[in-house]
Design an enzyme around this catalytic site. Structure first.
Site, PDB file in Angstrom:
ATOM      1  N   GLY A   1       0.758  -1.143  -0.039  1.00  8.47           N
ATOM      2  CA  GLY A   1      -0.279   0.081  -0.052  1.00  8.47           C
ATOM      3  C   GLY A   1       0.838   1.338  -0.037  1.00  8.47           C
ATOM      4  O   GLY A   1       0.318   2.284  -0.203  1.00  8.47           O
ATOM      5  N   ASP A   2       2.238   1.058   0.255  1.00  6.40           N
ATOM      6  CA  ASP A   2       2.970   2.389   0.280  1.00  6.40           C
ATOM      7  C   ASP A   2       4.509   2.004   0.026  1.00  6.40           C
ATOM      8  O   ASP A   2       5.390   2.328   0.820  1.00  6.40           O
ATOM      9  CB  ASP A   2       2.776   3.066   1.692  1.00  6.40           C
ATOM     10  CG  ASP A   2       3.523   4.415   1.774  1.00  6.40           C
ATOM     11  OD1 ASP A   2       3.652   5.005   0.650  1.00  6.40           O
ATOM     12  OD2 ASP A   2       3.409   5.126   2.796  1.00  6.40           O
ATOM     13  N   PHE A   3       4.671   1.032  -1.045  1.00  6.40           N
ATOM     14  CA  PHE A   3       6.008   0.769  -1.294  1.00  6.40           C
ATOM     15  C   PHE A   3       7.046   2.050  -2.055  1.00  6.40           C
ATOM     16  O   PHE A   3       6.893   1.810  -3.149  1.00  6.40           O
ATOM     17  CB  PHE A   3       5.923  -0.507  -2.327  1.00  6.40           C
ATOM     18  CG  PHE A   3       7.030  -1.433  -2.190  1.00  6.40           C
ATOM     19  CD1 PHE A   3       7.342  -1.977  -0.916  1.00  6.40           C
ATOM     20  CD2 PHE A   3       7.869  -1.654  -3.086  1.00  6.40           C
ATOM     21  CE1 PHE A   3       8.337  -2.930  -0.874  1.00  6.40           C
ATOM     22  CE2 PHE A   3       9.025  -2.373  -3.119  1.00  6.40           C
ATOM     23  CZ  PHE A   3       9.323  -3.100  -2.111  1.00  6.40           C
TER      24      PHE A   3
END
Length: 385
Positions: free
Chosen positions: A227-229
């Site tokens: 979700g927030d790579f």
């Protein structure tokens, strides 16, 4: 959960003092802290702590991250536990993800209430292993590390398909504001942009998602997303494999991934969502932002080839993530002026990238992304799995 993530109130970020951090570390973990350094955080509070004296039977090393979650996310202990268990699962599979240090009574997290003047507030507290490395956001981002990032993301998505836990359903997060499929929730925050062309572009992106992506979501392959790579959540270290150290410039360009951070946005989505999110952030740190997407995709597709409909959606999904980041960054900066510099950091290069992509259009950008060669030199394992 009393409040969805899309309805966050103003007073949610923790405001612990260093003295409170020292007290927590000793009371919950039996650790004597010698130094506390605040770390960046969007709406959580993070501290890098050094330990001078461990309990005799609890030697975990000397350096940790104490994470204090915002009040809204602290209301959902199942969600935090599921994310934490996923981090532990990935670590067991050989990925460099942080793992929790158990409290003295053996828990992976603790719910703590703090006196905040007129009212008390409750926050989830975790102590995590501190991972070595430099944030990718502070390094030159070239094709080799972009390829490794895409490859690592795909391998992580594959492994997470095996992850099982009784409270896994908490990761569905249907109302999560940062979920790409919830791009329509941005409409209520667009006022933060004021009037002008930027707002018009975002409104058109939201409409295109509703018209083109939403009806076809059932054709995408589902996955558990990090979700927030992003370039701030990936730690890297230089690879010194050559015996000849004369070409230091070349050595510095060879980077290995040493840490995967911040699983707080983890949710069930689709392979193509996680790739689009990663591409968006990695564009920000690249000297050639448009080409960067091709190298990430090349690495990802070396592990998980995308379906034609997933490829076709990639351009618009990247635009959607730019829109989420830029709109919510501007909105939260109004709420937290003291944290505005961190919140608006994406915006400095973000609007330029978004306007450039919007101007070029899907056909031209897609041609660059999907015709990027896959250099065989990049096929080394990004992590030991």
């Amino acid at each position: 959960m009393g409040m969805s993530s899309s309805e966050k109130t103003v007073h949610i970020k923790p405001t612990l003092t260093e003295a409170q951090v020292v007290e927590l570390a000793e009371r919950l973990y039996g650790l004597k802290v010698s130094n506390v350094q605040p770390m960046p955080g969007y709406d959580d509070q993070n501290f890098h702590i050094l330990v001078s004296e461990n309990q005799a039977t609890r030697d975990h090393g000397q350096s940790y991250v104490l994470k204090v979650m915002n009040t809204v996310d602290s209301e959902d202990a199942d969600l935090t536990e599921a994310q934490t268990r996923a981090m532990m699962f990935l670590s067991e599979k050989g990925f460099p993800s942080p793992t929790p240090i158990p409290t003295i009574d053996g828990k992976v997290m603790s719910l703590e209430t703090f006196d905040c003047g007129e009212q008390s507030k409750t926050h989830i507290v975790r102590l995590l292993t501190y991972l070595p490395g430099i944030p990718l956001s502070e390094m030159p981002i070239g094709p080799q590390i972009l390829y490794k990032t895409g490859q690592t993301l795909a391998r992580m998505n594959q492994v997470l398909a095996e992850f099982q836990h009784p409270i896994l359903k908490s990761l569905q997060r249907p109302d999560f504001l940062w979920k790409l499929s919830n791009i329509h929730l941005l409409n209520k925050y667009l006022y933060a942009l004021g009037e002008g062309s930027d707002r018009q572009i975002v409104q058109q992106i939201i409409q295109q998602f509703q018209d083109q992506i939403l009806p076809n979501l059932c054709r995408f392959r589902q996955s558990l997303n990090h979700g927030d790579f992003s370039h701030t959540n990936i730690l890297v270290q230089p690879v010194h494999t050559s015996a000849d150290r004369s070409d230091l410039t070349e050595l510095q360009q060879q980077l290995d991934i040493s840490g995967l951070l911040d699983f707080s946005d983890m949710n069930y989505g689709y392979y193509v969502f996680d790739v689009a999110i990663s591409i968006m952030y990695l564009m920000l740190g690249s000297n050639d932002p448009v080409s960067a997407g091709g190298h990430v995709l090349s690495g990802f597709e070396s592990v998980i080839p995308l379906l034609p409909e997933e490829r076709n959606a990639m351009f618009l999904l990247v635009l959607c993530r730019f829109s989420q980041s830029l709109v919510l960054g501007r909105y939260n900066a109004l709420l937290y002026p003291e944290n505005a510099e961190y919140l608006l950091s994406t915006g400095r290069a973000g609007w330029k990238c978004l306007r450039q992509l919007w101007s070029l259009g899907q056909e031209a950008v897609g041609k660059i992304w999907f015709e990027t060669a896959s250099p065989t030199a990049f096929d080394a394992d990004p992590v030991s799995v």
